[in-house]
Scaffold this active site. Sequence first.
Site, PDB file in Angstrom:
ATOM      1  N   GLY A  27      60.492 -68.103  -8.904  1.00  0.00           N
ATOM      2  CA  GLY A  27      60.851 -69.063  -7.404  1.00  0.00           C
ATOM      3  C   GLY A  27      62.211 -68.219  -7.045  1.00  0.00           C
ATOM      4  N   ASP A  28      63.143 -68.101  -7.826  1.00  0.00           N
ATOM      5  CA  ASP A  28      64.232 -67.221  -7.221  1.00  0.00           C
ATOM      6  C   ASP A  28      64.012 -65.934  -6.412  1.00  0.00           C
ATOM      7  OD1 ASP A  28      66.323 -68.962  -8.348  1.00  0.00           O
ATOM      8  OD2 ASP A  28      65.907 -67.814 -10.227  1.00  0.00           O
ATOM      9  N   HIS A  29      62.940 -65.228  -7.125  1.00  0.00           N
ATOM     10  CA  HIS A  29      62.745 -63.932  -6.385  1.00  0.00           C
ATOM     11  C   HIS A  29      61.790 -63.924  -4.946  1.00  0.00           C
ATOM     12  CE1 HIS A  29      63.565 -61.411 -10.103  1.00  0.00           C
ATOM     13  NE2 HIS A  29      64.523 -61.284  -9.135  1.00  0.00           N
ATOM     14  N   THR A  66      62.670 -66.833  -3.115  1.00  0.00           N
ATOM     15  CA  THR A  66      63.318 -66.996  -2.142  1.00  0.00           C
ATOM     16  C   THR A  66      64.304 -65.802  -1.940  1.00  0.00           C
ATOM     17  OG1 THR A  66      63.290 -69.394  -3.384  1.00  0.00           O
ATOM     18  CG2 THR A  66      65.418 -68.615  -1.946  1.00  0.00           C
ATOM     19  N   SER A  67      64.663 -64.944  -2.668  1.00  0.00           N
ATOM     20  CA  SER A  67      65.080 -63.662  -2.555  1.00  0.00           C
ATOM     21  C   SER A  67      64.390 -63.011  -1.220  1.00  0.00           C
ATOM     22  CB  SER A  67      65.084 -62.705  -3.660  1.00  0.00           C
ATOM     23  OG  SER A  67      66.009 -63.226  -4.790  1.00  0.00           O
TER      24      SER A  67
END
Length: 399
Positions: A168-170, A172-173
Site C-alpha cells: 500500500g505504501d508503494h 501511494t508512492s
Amino acid sequence: MLEGLKVVEVATYIAAPGAAGILADWGAEVIKVEPLSGCPMRYTMANMGADHLKGSPIFDLDNRGKKGVAINTATPEGVEVVKRLVKDADVFITNVRPGGLERSGLDYKTLSAINPRLVYASVTGYGLEGPERDRPGFDVAAFYARSGVGYLQTVKGSEPTILRTGIGDHTTSMATASGILAALYERQSTGKGRLVEASLIRAGIYAAGSDTAVQLKYGKLGSTKSRHESVAPLSNFFKAKGDTWFVIVPRQGSVDWQAVCRVIGKPELETDERFANPKGRRTNAAQLVDILDAAFGEHDLEYWRKKLDAEDMIWAPLMKPGDVANDPQAKAAGAFVEVPEHDGSGTYLAPASPIRFPGADDGPKGPAPELGEHTLEVLRGLGYSDGDIAKLREAKAIA
C-alpha cells in the site's frame, strides 16, 4: 530527466520516501532529513531478529541515490536548517502528521511563505482534514483495512490476512510522485507551487475503485468467494502436475470457455447444459472447478503453457519472488536494476522504479546514504560556518 530539481524530504518509513526515491532515480537531487536516531526502516532486519543480515534492503530501495542529513527538528535550530534548505527547493515531501508540522513551523502555509514556488507534498494515513487527520496510519491500517481492500481480499468465511510489507505504501508512492509532477507542470505556467495531498486511505479506495464503484452505484457488492464458489469459475487459479499454480483470466462471453474445453481436450463440455452459458457455469461452479482441477492436474505447467498460448489465453504462473528475479520477461521489462554497494565493493540487484524511459538514465544514481552521511556537506552548502555547526551540535540539532 529531473536533473536540477531539488527535493527536500522530511519523512520516515516507506510511502513518502518511496515517492522521493522515484524522483531520485529519475535524476532529482533529494536531500533526506532524518531524525538523529535514523529512520526506523534502517533497522528492519535487526528488529525482525535477523541482525546477522547486512543492511536493510527495504530502506535501501526507497532511499538510494539521496543525500542523507540527520537533523533534530524538535529543536528551533533544526527547524531553521530545514527552512534554509527549503528556500531554493522545488519540492518538499513529508509524512509527518499535520499537527506536528504546524507546531514545528514546517506546515504548508509557513514554508510556502518562505518559497512561493515550492511544491509541498503531504503523505498521511488519512488526509489533512477531518477528525482523524492526526491518526497514525501505516498501509496495513489505512490503505488495506480502512479502505475496503482488505475486506475485498478476504474469502468469505475465512480469516483476513495481513498485507505484505510496503504494498500500500508503494502504491501511494507512485500516486504521490505523479501528483508532484502534475504540480510542477502547473508551476511552469503559474510560477507558483501548491499543496499536493496524498493519503493511504484515498490511494487504497482508488486501488479498489472497480469494486467500490459498483458498491456506490448499486448499493451492494458480491463477496469474495472460494475457488469452488466463484461467480466466474473459469477466472480462477488451477494447479498443474508438480503443485505449480497458475491463473486463467477469461475474456467476457463464451469465447474462452470454448478455448478452455479445447485446451483440456474435452470439447463435449462446450454444449454440456450445465456449463453452456455463463449462468450455468456460475450455478454449477463447484462441479466445473472439480473437472478442471482433474484435467489440469494431469500435466505439468510447461505442457499447459503451450496449450494455453496456442489458444491465445490470458494466463500467468503464480511465481515466488525468488523465481521472478530470474524471469526473462521481467528482466526484459527492466523490472530490476543494479544498485552500487555503499562500500564500493560491487552492486546488488533490486527492484527498479515503476516506469521505464527507454534511452534515459532512469536508474539508481547511487546507494542509500548512511545516517547523517551528508550533514556537514549540506550545511556548508547552505552557508553554515564551522562555528555555526558547533552551535548546532551544542543545541543538539545535529549529532
